[in-house]
Structures are given as structure tokens and as C-alpha cells.
Design a protein around this motif. Structure first.
Motif, PDB file in Angstrom:
ATOM      1  N   GLU A   1     -17.267 -13.212 -26.206  1.00 29.31           N
ATOM      2  CA  GLU A   1     -16.754 -11.877 -26.465  1.00 29.31           C
ATOM      3  C   GLU A   1     -15.824 -11.433 -25.348  1.00 29.31           C
ATOM      4  N   THR A   2     -15.033 -10.397 -25.634  1.00 31.08           N
ATOM      5  CA  THR A   2     -14.177  -9.784 -24.627  1.00 31.08           C
ATOM      6  C   THR A   2     -14.409  -8.278 -24.644  1.00 31.08           C
ATOM      7  N   PHE A   3     -13.769  -7.594 -23.736  1.00 34.56           N
ATOM      8  CA  PHE A   3     -13.889  -6.137 -23.680  1.00 34.56           C
ATOM      9  C   PHE A   3     -13.437  -5.493 -24.994  1.00 34.56           C
ATOM     10  N   ALA A   4     -12.467  -6.130 -25.645  1.00 38.54           N
ATOM     11  CA  ALA A   4     -11.965  -5.575 -26.903  1.00 38.54           C
ATOM     12  C   ALA A   4     -13.030  -5.535 -27.994  1.00 38.54           C
ATOM     13  N   ASP A   5     -14.058  -6.346 -27.849  1.00 31.50           N
ATOM     14  CA  ASP A   5     -15.148  -6.344 -28.835  1.00 31.50           C
ATOM     15  C   ASP A   5     -16.120  -5.188 -28.633  1.00 31.50           C
ATOM     16  N   TYR A   6     -15.856  -4.349 -27.623  1.00 32.38           N
ATOM     17  CA  TYR A   6     -16.749  -3.225 -27.328  1.00 32.38           C
ATOM     18  C   TYR A   6     -15.975  -1.905 -27.372  1.00 32.38           C
ATOM     19  N   PRO A   7     -15.516  -1.491 -28.565  1.00 35.53           N
ATOM     20  CA  PRO A   7     -14.867  -0.187 -28.678  1.00 35.53           C
ATOM     21  C   PRO A   7     -15.868   0.930 -28.403  1.00 35.53           C
ATOM     22  N   ALA A   8     -15.363   2.138 -28.254  1.00 31.04           N
ATOM     23  CA  ALA A   8     -16.213   3.274 -27.888  1.00 31.04           C
ATOM     24  C   ALA A   8     -17.344   3.486 -28.878  1.00 31.04           C
TER      25      ALA A   8
ATOM     26  N   LEU B   1     -19.653   9.548 -24.618  1.00 30.25           N
ATOM     27  CA  LEU B   1     -19.164   8.438 -23.795  1.00 30.25           C
ATOM     28  C   LEU B   1     -18.006   8.935 -22.937  1.00 30.25           C
ATOM     29  N   LEU B   2     -18.156   8.838 -21.629  1.00 27.79           N
ATOM     30  CA  LEU B   2     -17.126   9.322 -20.722  1.00 27.79           C
ATOM     31  C   LEU B   2     -16.104   8.241 -20.384  1.00 27.79           C
ATOM     32  N   LYS B   3     -16.580   7.006 -20.243  1.00 24.74           N
ATOM     33  CA  LYS B   3     -15.675   5.907 -19.905  1.00 24.74           C
ATOM     34  C   LYS B   3     -16.423   4.608 -20.045  1.00 24.74           C
ATOM     35  N   HIS B   4     -15.713   3.526 -20.308  1.00 25.61           N
ATOM     36  CA  HIS B   4     -16.349   2.213 -20.295  1.00 25.61           C
ATOM     37  C   HIS B   4     -15.328   1.157 -19.896  1.00 25.61           C
ATOM     38  N   GLU B   5     -15.804   0.097 -19.257  1.00 26.63           N
ATOM     39  CA  GLU B   5     -14.935  -0.991 -18.818  1.00 26.63           C
ATOM     40  C   GLU B   5     -15.788  -2.220 -18.525  1.00 26.63           C
ATOM     41  N   ALA B   6     -15.112  -3.342 -18.279  1.00 24.67           N
ATOM     42  CA  ALA B   6     -15.802  -4.600 -18.003  1.00 24.67           C
ATOM     43  C   ALA B   6     -15.773  -4.905 -16.507  1.00 24.67           C
ATOM     44  N   TRP B   7     -16.842  -5.528 -16.026  1.00 24.93           N
ATOM     45  CA  TRP B   7     -16.870  -6.006 -14.647  1.00 24.93           C
ATOM     46  C   TRP B   7     -17.867  -7.151 -14.550  1.00 24.93           C
ATOM     47  N   ASP B   8     -17.864  -7.843 -13.421  1.00 27.24           N
ATOM     48  CA  ASP B   8     -18.815  -8.942 -13.243  1.00 27.24           C
ATOM     49  C   ASP B   8     -19.359  -8.928 -11.825  1.00 27.24           C
TER      50      ASP B   8
END
Length: 528
Positions: A254-261, A281-288
Motif C-alpha cells: 500500500e501507499t499513502f494514497a490508499d489512505y484517504p481521509a 480528522l485534522l491531518k494525516h501523513e506517512a512516516w517510518d
């Protein structure tokens, strides 16, 4: 943090790119050393990535040097009363179905080692306080303003800044970059560095929800979600109505695009275990959880600090505290160079002293990628790595510059390269630490049996020869709790002395070369 554009500077000694605790602290430290600056940050303060809720003791000591300790303690007190003991740890398939995970109380070395206490304060609130103080002191801070281009020549850096008011050009003698996302700087420096691979990948969600019905009897700092429909971690942000959910995902699938709001909101409800909870939901993003330390901390007039120089997982709160220690090391050197009192080569000692600290902190944080290891709970899976944890105080306070054979010390006893030892000094109604009498320049600390007049003459000669701020402080045994307290703590013979740098680290000792006759040469070598 509110956007604010001050009058544009055509020329400024230092341009700081990136806010957060390291960037704002760099601004405050430059003010402390009398250096003008402009700080720009492309954001307006909101970040969904995990942030620290701890202010390490060494950080509080540095804030004390800047006259900020008491106000930071007020922020911590308000936070502590708000959380009402909610620093527990839970584990389970959902928040509602989670159970308390028993962990041993964490101990910190005694207060006798420091004039300050370890503080619990949200990084967001700590940063806002620093912004307010920097502005109170006349600082030029420009949020929602980004460095979009720069060029460098022999005399400095020409930077293009883009913000709400349009584009401006600033010429700076030096550029400090703490924003690791800045594209022009990333292109200039590249991404080569020391790395530790990520063991987890997360979609971070920062949301607002009223969970009092489910969380009041399930107070926690962190709740590990395992064995249920959502794998990850839930953390309370303000202990009222703001929360973070870190959803584990596989980047190979999966990628970040697979996790819409919309999907993130549903996953929040699933993780909580309540389908009817209202979620904003205030904000979301990917990290590792990977770690990286730049090969270079300096290229000409451009210097990296904080997340521009190193990245590590958030566990233990190392990132902001480490970044603040970076700029504490850098800014006094930069001030000396800008004043023409030190050679440009002094700036090369910054990376030599700080880069290894970043690697050690990254290794410590990486061990804590394991949830149980984070709280000192040994399991068959983490036993080997858990044994490599050295702890927060050796990593952040009891370390030594310039001694690769001894990176950490058991006791701060005036060894060269270590933070000056602390004892209390009482004069009348005033109670000071030995740390309080050091800075903003160099300080010679002497005791009652020292030739005080000889040192005062030597310090006056050193000031004249170098142009640097150098002072002598005589520690009277009448001001200490016991007559030999300072000698014992500093490991000095009768009549001994320490020479302390502006960042409170010991440069030289009287039983290892330092004397009134050698003072000038020692300082000249240190800043050459």
C-alpha cells in the motif's frame, strides 16, 4: 503559531530555516549572544508526526541559561495537572478492549546532579512558548514563509524567501537549516548519510474526538493496538480531546494514497472500538521509524542542525532535545566567528562534536521501536537489543566531547569535554548553580585557595589578546554546603581551576595544562 511577516531584512548575520524546538532555540541562543537573525518556517505549527512530551534535563539546563526555565516549568505544570496521572500504558485489540500493561517505574538520576528537573510538556506547547519569548525579545520570526532558493558565495548566502507577502531576497552571512524537508537544501547536500532501516511504517492521523465515555477509565499515554482489526499505536495528545493514531501498513502493498481521509476516519473508529464516535480528522501523513544522520553538517556557509542533520524515531523524545543541543553547541561558535574573534575553522568542530551524539541517540531510539522495550519490559524478542540501552542521561547529559575512548562518563566531575559539574552556591538570599555562573562567554571557575588576583590579571590579558568575553568566578567555600564541595565535585586539588566554554562544557583543567600563564594560548587554540 500565527503567521507573521516583519519588515524584510536586506542583510542579516544568520538566516534560520525551520522552526520547531531546534530552530526557535537557535533564534533564542543567537539573541543571547547578541546576533541578529531572521527565522522562516513554511508551516504554521501543525504537524501530525509524533512529537515529544518530555523536556530532558539537559534541555531544561540550557533553557535555564537563556532565562526560560521557570516559564517552561509553568507549561509543564499545566500539562501535568491536565493529564491527571494519564501516563499509563495499555495494550489490546482496540482502545475500549485494552488492558493495563504493567511497567516498572522509571527512575532518573538524583536532582543533586543538576539544578533542574526533568519536565513533561507537549512539544507543541513548548515550541509556542519559545516562539512567544523570541518575539518578546524582538526576534524576526516569519511563519508560512519558505526558503525557495539560495546561492552561496565567499561572503555569504543569498536566499529567496516566499511567503504570504510575496517574494523577498535576504543576504545572510550564514544559513542554519533545521527543516529536513527543505528541497533546495536537500538538493545541495544530497541524502548521503549513516542509516538504520525502518522496522515499521505508519499512517499518522491527528484527530479530535470526545472519548471521555471510553477513555476516562482507560487513561494512557500510549495504547498498543495488536491482535485486532487495526495494528498500530494510539496516543493521547492533550489528554482532553486531541489524539493521534499511528496505523501500521506495509509499503510493499500500500501507499499513502490508499489512505484517504474518509478511510482514516473509519479506521479511527475501529481502533477506538466505537462505531458511533464523532471524529474530526485534522491531518494525516506517512512516516517510518528509520534513522538517518547526514555525512556532512556543514558546507561552506550552510550548516545543518535538528532534522536537517539527523532523523530518528520519536521514542524517548530524543529528536527535539538533540536538535536543541546541536544549536547550543553551534551558536556560540557562530557568534564568535561573526564577531571576528574566532577563525572560520571553529565551525568545523560543530560536526565533530555533535554527529556522533546523533548516531548514539538514533541507536537508542531504534531499540525502542519495540513497544515493550520502550518501557523497559524484556521479552524473548527484544532481550538482546534491550541490553544495549544506555539510558537517557548518558546519551543527553553525561557525554564527553573530544574523547573517542570515553564517549560517556559515570559522573560529571570536570573532565574536559563534559558539562561542568553542578553544586549549589548560596550568597545571602541568592541560590545559584555553578552552571548559572557560566556564560555567555568563557568562564574560569576557581576556589578559595586559588591565586584570585593572578587569575583576574590573566583573564584581563586574555580578553585583551582575543577580544572574547572571558570572566573569572571565585567559588567561596562559605557559599557551598561543605568546605570541600567544589573540589570534590570537580575532582580538583587545592587551588585548582576549570576553564568552561560558553556552552557550559569544560575546556581545560588546572591539573592538565591550565594556568594563568597558559590561558591565552588555550583559548586561542580552541577558537583558531
Amino acid at each position: 503559531m500565527n503567521a507573521q511577516d516583519s519588515s524584510p531584512h536586506t542583510n542579516v548575520p544568520v538566516l534560520i530555516v525551520g522552526g520547531g524546538m531546534p530552530g526557535i532555540s537557535a533564534a533564542l541562543m543567537l539573541q543571547y549572544h547578541g546576533v541578529d537573525f531572521v527565522l522562516v518556517d513554511k508551516d504554521n505549527g501543525l504537524s501530525v508526526r509524533p512529537k515529544a512530551r518530555v523536556v530532558h534535563k539537559r534541555t531544561v539546563e540550557i533553557l535555564r541559561q537563556l532565562g526560560i526555565e521557570e516559564r517552561m516549568a509553568e507549561v509543564a505544570l499545566a500539562f501535568t495537572s491536565r493529564k491527571q496521572g494519564a501516563l499509563g500504558v495499555r495494550i489490546g485489540p482496540t482502545m475500549m478492549a485494552s488492558e493495563v500493561m504493567e511497567v516498572a517505574p522509571r527512575g532518573y538520576r538524583g536532582d543533586e546532579l543538576s539544578p533542574v528537573k526533568f519536565l513533561f510538556a507537549p512539544q507543541e506547547e513548548a515550541e509556542q512558548l519559545l516562539v512567544d519569548i523570541a518575539r518578546e525579545r524582538g526576534g524576526d520570526l516569519r511563519f508560512q514563509t519558505d526558503l525557495t532558493d539560495f546561492t552561496e558565495d565567499a561572503d555569504g548566502v543569498v536566499a529567496t524567501l516566499t511567503g504570504p507577502g510575496g517574494t523577498t531576497t535576504v543576504r545572510a552571512d550564514y544559513l542554519i537549516v533545521v527543516d529536513g524537508r527543505n528541497e533546495p537544501v536537500r538538493k545541495a547536500f544530497g541524502t548521503s548519510g549513516w542509516e538504520l532501516p525502518a522496522s515499521q511504517h505508519y499512517i499518522s492521523t491527528y484527530f479530535r474526538a470526545d472519548l471521555t465515555g471510553g477513555s476516562s477509565e482507560r487513561t494512557f499515554s500510549q495504547c498498543r493496538l495488536v491482535g485486532g482489526p487495526v495494528q498500530g499505536l494510539m496516543a493521547s495528545t492533550n489528554f482532553i480531546d486531541e489524539w493521534s493514531l499511528y496505523i501500521e501498513y506495509d509499503p510493499a502493498r500500500e501507499t499513502f494514497a490508499d489512505y484517504p481521509a474518509e478511510r482514516c476516519v473509519e479506521l479511527v473508529r475501529t481502533a477506538v472500538g466505537a462505531d458511533d464516535v464523532e471524529v474530526e480528522l485534522l491531518k494525516h501523513e506517512a512516516w517510518d521509524t528509520g534513522s538517518w544522520v547526514a555525512d556532512e553538517y556543514r558546507r561552506g556557509r550552510v550548516l545543518l542542525a535538528g532534522e536537517a542533520a539527523h532523523r530518528q524515531p520519536p521514542w524517548g523524545g530524543y529528536a527535539p532535545n538533540l536538535g536543541l543541543a546541536d544549536v547550543h553547541n553551534l551558536t556560540w561558535k557562530l557568534a564568535a566567528v561573526l564577531a571576528g574573534r574566532a577563525g572560520d575553522g571553529l565551525l568545523d568542530t560543530y560536526a565533530a562534536e555533535r554527529r556522533q551524539r546523533a548516531m548514539i541517540a538514533a541507536e537508542q531510539s531504534a531499540v525502542m521501536n519495540d513497544f515493550h522495550a520502550r518501557f523497559g519490559v524484556e521479552t524473548p524478542e527484544n532481550a538482546a537489543s534491550l541490553a544495549s540501552l544506555i539510558g537517557m542521561e548518558p546519551t543527553m547529559t553525561r557525554y564527553r566531547y573530544g574523547a573517542p575512548e570515553q564517549l560517556h562518563v559515570e559522573t560529571l566531575s570536570g573532565q574536559t569535554g563534559t558539562r561542568v559539574p553542578h553544586i549549589w552556591l548560596t550568597t545571602g538570599e541568592r541560590r545559584l548553580s555553578t552552571l548559572d555562573v557560566c556564560g555567555p562567554g568563557f568562564t574560569v571557575l576557581t576556589d578559595s585557595d586559588t591565586d584570585t588576583d593572578g587569575w583576574r590579571t590573566a583573564v584581563a590579558d586574555a580578553r585583551a589578546a582575543t577580544g572574547l568575553d572571558i570572566r573569572v568566578h571565585h567559588i567561596d567555600t562559605a557559599d557551598t554546603e561543605t568546605p570541600d564541595a567544589w573540589r570534590i565535585e570537580a575532582g580538583l586539588p587545592e587551588g585548582g581551576a576549570l576553564l568552561v566554554r560558553p556552552d557550559q562544557h569544560v575546556l581545560a583543567r588546572s591539573d592538565q595544562e591550565l594556568s594563568p600563564s597558559t590561558l591565552v594560548d588555550i583559548i586561542k587554540r580552541a577558537v583558531a
